[in-house]
Design a protein around this motif. Sequence first.
Motif, short mmCIF file in Angstrom:
data_model
loop_
_atom_site.label_atom_id
_atom_site.label_comp_id
_atom_site.label_asym_id
_atom_site.label_seq_id
_atom_site.Cartn_x
_atom_site.Cartn_y
_atom_site.Cartn_z
N ILE B 180 0.85 -1.19 0.00
CA ILE B 180 0.00 0.00 0.00
C ILE B 180 0.89 1.24 0.00
O ILE B 180 1.89 1.30 0.74
CB ILE B 180 -0.90 0.02 1.25
N THR B 181 0.56 2.22 -0.84
CA THR B 181 1.31 3.47 -0.85
C THR B 181 1.00 4.24 0.44
O THR B 181 -0.16 4.53 0.71
CB THR B 181 0.89 4.33 -2.05
N TYR B 184 -0.03 9.93 -0.40
CA TYR B 184 -0.30 10.35 -1.76
C TYR B 184 0.19 11.79 -1.95
O TYR B 184 -0.26 12.69 -1.25
CB TYR B 184 -1.79 10.24 -2.12
N ASN B 250 3.74 8.12 -3.61
CA ASN B 250 3.49 7.46 -4.89
C ASN B 250 4.53 7.90 -5.91
O ASN B 250 4.89 9.07 -5.96
CB ASN B 250 2.07 7.79 -5.40
N ARG B 256 1.09 14.55 -10.54
CA ARG B 256 -0.30 14.52 -10.05
C ARG B 256 -0.73 15.89 -9.53
O ARG B 256 0.06 16.60 -8.92
CB ARG B 256 -0.45 13.50 -8.91
N ALA B 264 -7.77 9.90 -6.22
CA ALA B 264 -7.00 8.69 -5.90
C ALA B 264 -7.17 8.32 -4.44
O ALA B 264 -7.34 7.15 -4.10
CB ALA B 264 -5.52 8.92 -6.21
N GLU B 267 -10.41 6.75 -3.68
CA GLU B 267 -10.50 5.37 -4.16
C GLU B 267 -9.54 4.45 -3.43
O GLU B 267 -9.31 3.31 -3.85
CB GLU B 267 -10.24 5.33 -5.67
N GLU B 269 -6.23 4.61 -2.90
CA GLU B 269 -4.93 4.31 -3.49
C GLU B 269 -3.76 4.59 -2.56
O GLU B 269 -2.63 4.26 -2.88
CB GLU B 269 -4.76 5.10 -4.80
N ALA B 270 -4.03 5.26 -1.45
CA ALA B 270 -2.96 5.50 -0.47
C ALA B 270 -3.60 5.59 0.91
O ALA B 270 -4.80 5.79 1.05
CB ALA B 270 -2.21 6.79 -0.79
#
Lengths: 308, 422
Positions: B180-181, B184, B250, B256, B264, B267, B269-270
Amino acid sequence: MTTVIAAPPPPTRDTVPPPSPSGKRRVEPIYYAFLLPSLVIFTLAITVPAIIGIFFSFTNSIGFGDWDFIGLVNYAALFSDPAILQSYLFTFSFAVTTVIVVNVLAFLLAVGLTARIRAKTALRTVFVIPMVVSGIIIAYVFSFLFSNSVPALGQALGIDWLSESILANPDLAWIGIVIVTAWQSIPGTLLIYIAGLLSIPGDVYEAADLDGASKRQQLWRITLPLVSGYVVINVILGLKNFLNAYDIIIGLTNGGPGTATRSIPMTIITGFTGGDYAYQMANAAMFFIIVVVISVIQLRISRGRNSV
Amino acid sequence: MPRPSPRRIARTIAAAVALTIAGSTLAGCASASSADTVQFHLSKPEAIPYFRELIQQYNASQSDVNVVLDTSSNLQAGFLRGNPPDLGLLNYNMEMARFMERGALSDLSDMPESERILPEVQDLVDQYATYPGRTSVLPYSVMAASVIYNQEIFDEQGLEVPETWDELIAVCDQLTAAGITPFYGTFRDPWTVAQGWFDYTVGGEVDVAGFYDEMNELGTEVGPQSPVSFEKTFAQPVDRMQQLITDYANPDAASRTYGDGNLAFAEGEAAMYMQGPWALGEIAKTSPDLALGTFPLPMTDDADDLEVRVNIDLAAWIPEASDNQEGARAFLSYLFEQDVMDEYNAAQLGYGTTVDAAPVTDPRILGMKDYYDEAAFYQGASKAIPLTIPTENYTQSIALGDDPAGVLRTLDADWARLALRQ
């Protein structure tokens, strides 16, 4: 403005009105009336604020409130400020590079679009479209392309240097700005070149053909010399526009990464938003003088060309 | 027709210029506020609908004062022309402090509302600038910001909120090991680097207000030899900021943007996100039910050092040059009625500024409540540097890998140069 008027081929003798017998020409007062509104607006909106700005460049004003005269301190500080010097270096390198890119590409396109090709009108329309889109919108769209689409393509093809956004790379971000600025500026330059190419009479080329000149010789010996006036206009207008680069840079990089792409106009604006009014007025005054010098030099060159 | 003499042309032009100037002055008078109108300046986009409704209610409830909302005029130009709004309610920062410092804002210390402001919150105003003998700015809403974390990810991994630097690193390592990042990053937008990464790391370790007191005193003497400097004082936190970025952000953070980051993070992502409460509303647009929490970024080995970043999101002031200070004061009193303030802060995830303010209840910002109540907070280090120095861009270049010492040295040099000419 004078160069724009001077550039088309001079009118033939008989359209010039003969000088009046007394040697003086009477001026219709209506001409002054035509000039008056723009003169007033120009004076109030440009000249007066410019003079006020130059006045304040000798003070420590932050835009309002009390201030003192501090002489040339602001100007001295400018020359020792690496951020300012870097913005000058960036702006001038960017402007010169973009002028070259834009003029070479626009000229080649113009030659193509004035040749006997199919769908000439449709193609011309297509190439002119970028001109009507606002700079900041173009910048945001390209920013998305550079940050998402191009890296995705690079990753799919396994090309390393394409896999990262060039806008995030301090050494390459300026290339992105050149590409987008060129994309937006080529149409205007292109139109001027098309006009120039169309003004060359066809019989010159017929004569050249008869004399056995190759296409390449015709380009270098006939086309280029005959459109040289248009080249000068495009270079002057282009340089002036690119030195004022602002909206596209704001949309693409905001001066970043780091401070790699901060242009002179961007630093001047911080004088208002950042309360550094007097200092940036000094910067603006210096920028103005440099632009005037460049313009005078260019005008000299263009006058020399036109009188040949 | 006779040829006009140059003098006559000159006279005509002069007359036209005079007429234009006279015309514009008249227009200026017409737009200035009349006796019973209060020009109310408010530019925070999210707050406009709330206050528009409030103004309608207020105007309908009495007949002495007519409040007109102004959301777009240029403040600097207004003060410059001597025609500022009658009442301002907006973000308080370096730029606003300038107006106060030069005496452009009137004294409000005789108003009962000024008694209700929490002293430690009123101190935040004074950290930027003061004007002798005046209380010119009344804080209305404070935004507290710290690390936003995804509670689902923390629960799945069995992680606790870290309270020391070592615990933070352990959390990051465990997240990385689980694929897992940890953080972010959205470095395309320089302000996100300055607001989050830079301010949290510096504020977690350095006494920000004390540091800038010394820096302002030193002025032109800031440099390699001075007792405090960006290069010296910020060295460790900024090195650690770069370490967190290199090891735990990330890999595509450089390209980004803030919008990408909100999407992100929503959702999943981090696990963590260095943003303020304003991002919570954006994240909720994608994932309304995502369980989020906040905790101050630990930068030392002592949990007692933990502090959250705050900024005065809205503060009220009345300019000296206002021609209807009385009306402005009446409306200000209405704005500062406790239920009006509480409703606003609840809607915008803000913290109250008065002794009798309702406590915050939103679970997403509850993690910062204890720190706020104990005044364990600081204002962002990047916000105390005049805007003319491109601080955000500098912090961005550190995030992208530039040598921190070199960038901080540049910042010192800029600081000294600015002190020389102002």
